[in-house]
Design a protein around this motif. Sequence first.
Motif, mmCIF file in Angstrom:
data_model
loop_
_atom_site.group_PDB
_atom_site.id
_atom_site.type_symbol
_atom_site.label_atom_id
_atom_site.label_comp_id
_atom_site.label_asym_id
_atom_site.label_seq_id
_atom_site.Cartn_x
_atom_site.Cartn_y
_atom_site.Cartn_z
ATOM 1 N N ASN A 319 35.520 9.324 52.705
ATOM 2 C CA ASN A 319 35.974 10.692 52.438
ATOM 3 C C ASN A 319 37.488 10.830 52.522
ATOM 4 O O ASN A 319 38.005 11.945 52.615
ATOM 5 N N SER A 320 38.199 9.718 52.491
ATOM 6 C CA SER A 320 39.658 9.791 52.473
ATOM 7 C C SER A 320 40.148 10.318 51.129
ATOM 8 O O SER A 320 39.400 10.399 50.148
ATOM 9 N N ASP A 321 41.419 10.639 51.079
ATOM 10 C CA ASP A 321 42.044 11.144 49.850
ATOM 11 C C ASP A 321 42.177 10.002 48.847
ATOM 12 O O ASP A 321 42.799 8.982 49.152
ATOM 13 N N PRO A 322 41.621 10.122 47.646
ATOM 14 C CA PRO A 322 41.721 9.043 46.659
ATOM 15 C C PRO A 322 43.059 8.995 45.942
ATOM 16 O O PRO A 322 43.322 8.064 45.167
ATOM 17 N N ALA A 323 43.917 9.994 46.181
ATOM 18 C CA ALA A 323 45.207 10.040 45.472
ATOM 19 C C ALA A 323 46.294 10.569 46.409
ATOM 20 O O ALA A 323 47.020 11.508 46.077
ATOM 21 N N THR A 324 46.402 9.940 47.568
ATOM 22 C CA THR A 324 47.450 10.330 48.515
ATOM 23 C C THR A 324 48.811 9.992 47.929
ATOM 24 O O THR A 324 49.050 8.863 47.491
ATOM 25 N N ARG A 325 49.713 10.964 47.943
ATOM 26 C CA ARG A 325 51.052 10.734 47.406
ATOM 27 C C ARG A 325 51.993 10.335 48.541
ATOM 28 O O ARG A 325 52.046 10.990 49.585
ATOM 29 N N LEU A 326 52.732 9.234 48.337
ATOM 30 C CA LEU A 326 53.725 8.758 49.295
ATOM 31 C C LEU A 326 55.081 8.739 48.628
ATOM 32 O O LEU A 326 55.287 8.031 47.637
ATOM 33 N N ASP A 327 56.006 9.527 49.129
ATOM 34 C CA ASP A 327 57.371 9.591 48.611
ATOM 35 C C ASP A 327 58.315 8.926 49.590
ATOM 36 O O ASP A 327 58.426 9.349 50.753
ATOM 37 N N VAL A 328 59.006 7.890 49.136
ATOM 38 C CA VAL A 328 60.030 7.227 49.942
ATOM 39 C C VAL A 328 61.388 7.740 49.503
ATOM 40 O O VAL A 328 61.767 7.617 48.329
ATOM 41 N N THR A 329 62.120 8.337 50.441
ATOM 42 C CA THR A 329 63.478 8.808 50.166
ATOM 43 C C THR A 329 64.457 7.812 50.752
ATOM 44 O O THR A 329 64.430 7.528 51.960
ATOM 45 N N SER A 330 65.321 7.271 49.889
ATOM 46 C CA SER A 330 66.317 6.288 50.334
ATOM 47 C C SER A 330 67.598 6.495 49.546
ATOM 48 O O SER A 330 67.572 6.553 48.314
ATOM 49 N N SER A 331 68.694 6.654 50.264
ATOM 50 C CA SER A 331 70.014 6.806 49.642
ATOM 51 C C SER A 331 70.015 7.880 48.559
ATOM 52 O O SER A 331 70.621 7.737 47.494
ATOM 53 N N GLY A 332 69.297 8.967 48.809
ATOM 54 C CA GLY A 332 69.301 10.108 47.906
ATOM 55 C C GLY A 332 68.340 10.022 46.750
ATOM 56 O O GLY A 332 68.261 10.952 45.936
ATOM 57 N N THR A 333 67.595 8.932 46.631
ATOM 58 C CA THR A 333 66.619 8.803 45.554
ATOM 59 C C THR A 333 65.208 8.812 46.141
ATOM 60 O O THR A 333 64.997 8.484 47.304
ATOM 61 N N VAL A 334 64.234 9.196 45.290
ATOM 62 C CA VAL A 334 62.849 9.291 45.729
ATOM 63 C C VAL A 334 61.993 8.374 44.860
ATOM 64 O O VAL A 334 62.081 8.400 43.630
ATOM 65 N N SER A 335 61.161 7.566 45.521
ATOM 66 C CA SER A 335 60.221 6.688 44.826
ATOM 67 C C SER A 335 58.815 7.070 45.264
ATOM 68 O O SER A 335 58.543 7.215 46.456
ATOM 69 N N THR A 336 57.905 7.238 44.294
ATOM 70 C CA THR A 336 56.566 7.747 44.581
ATOM 71 C C THR A 336 55.499 6.686 44.323
ATOM 72 O O THR A 336 55.538 5.988 43.306
ATOM 73 N N THR A 337 54.569 6.584 45.264
ATOM 74 C CA THR A 337 53.411 5.697 45.131
ATOM 75 C C THR A 337 52.157 6.502 45.438
ATOM 76 O O THR A 337 52.152 7.336 46.355
ATOM 77 N N THR A 338 51.090 6.276 44.689
ATOM 78 C CA THR A 338 49.799 6.916 44.952
ATOM 79 C C THR A 338 48.849 5.888 45.549
ATOM 80 O O THR A 338 48.694 4.790 45.007
ATOM 81 N N VAL A 339 48.224 6.258 46.660
ATOM 82 C CA VAL A 339 47.335 5.338 47.381
ATOM 83 C C VAL A 339 45.922 5.909 47.413
ATOM 84 O O VAL A 339 45.720 7.081 47.754
ATOM 85 N N ASN A 340 44.968 5.077 47.062
ATOM 86 C CA ASN A 340 43.558 5.461 47.087
ATOM 87 C C ASN A 340 42.963 5.089 48.444
ATOM 88 O O ASN A 340 42.730 3.909 48.723
ATOM 89 N N GLY A 341 42.727 6.084 49.285
ATOM 90 C CA GLY A 341 42.212 5.830 50.619
ATOM 91 C C GLY A 341 40.727 5.574 50.678
ATOM 92 O O GLY A 341 40.187 5.277 51.756
ATOM 93 N N THR A 342 40.034 5.674 49.549
ATOM 94 C CA THR A 342 38.586 5.465 49.551
ATOM 95 C C THR A 342 38.209 4.035 49.200
ATOM 96 O O THR A 342 37.034 3.660 49.318
#
Length: 384
Positions: A319-342
Amino acid sequence: MRRLLTALVATALVVAPAAVAHADPAGTGWTLVFSDDFNASTVDTAKWNYRTDSKAYSTQRPENVSESGGTLNIALRKETFGGKSYTGGGVVSKQSLRYGYYETRAKLNDGAGWHSSFWIMSGDGSTTFPASQRTEIDAFEIDSITPNRIHHGVLTWKGNGVSAGKSYGTTYNSSTIDSRDWHVYGLDWSETSAKFYVDGALAYTAPYLPSDWTHDYTNIWLTSIAYGTVPDDTKLPATVQFDYVKYWQKDYYLDNDGPAAYGYSETGTWLDSTLTGWTVASPTRYSACNTPGNTATWRPNLRSAGNYQVFYYKVAAANSDPATRLDVTSSGTVSTTTVNGTSGMSGWVSLGTFAFPSGTSGSVQLTSSGTGCARADAVKFVRA
């Protein structure tokens, strides 16, 4: 490879050890976080507690610990105190630390009956069996009856002196090391192992995984007690000396609880989960299920700028989130990864490698998608 330090013999307590360069940890990216060169006239009680327990043949007393000539000196005495016939002593760092490289330079006493050690475990020195004890790592343990015999090891505890059942260690006789002379002892504790060094040479590697037991925050202990065999009174009083102690850090682990939660925050609705995280008994959190926009943020305080590989610990569940969004902020830029917790197993998921400045401007932010339950445990920044 660590630079080999020359072992020097101090001819008397009043003679300071000859100056030597400290051994740096192997590799790059290390930052000195905690240190004491013991150059003051008194112990820095802002940094240290005294060891004050009674154990085996001795009671440990603050009066037995002093600084002079550039060393921390622990007096070993035949005297009745606290129901024991001998007194020893030691110091325990007030600062709690975890992964990194620990090092000291020490000269131990002559004469049987004393157990000296450089080790890390949670505690304040009032007892060696605090309720908080989980991880114990002995960078060195040496009994003065056998000054050439060294022990390195890892012990696990449930607290209050109750063993958790896992232990790793080695005890060996050295033909080149006499602990009554000056020698450098190092411990490199990482997520997967504890490596033990003597005079810059790797002596032993103990496997120690987070699945073995809780990897908790620990304190540094520099101590000597009467233990093992009744002390040789003809060699007393005696002194154990430490030239310095230092701790370097390279990687940063942030949890949702405990000392490593200094940079953790949440928005929206979050609850405690029964699922455990990256180390044994590590509590996790979950967001209100099927609700979008809940966030959890981990913001490290990086002591050194550099490139770090960033990981998120995925707690897998149906029952975890199948599309958890992870945003990494580094030196003013943002990189996004989606993780399937199921899907798959629980474990670390790499979010990429990024350049970060020192300080707290970098972060990882989790956002729930609105399907299932987003889960928050830990992130880590591993120096590339």
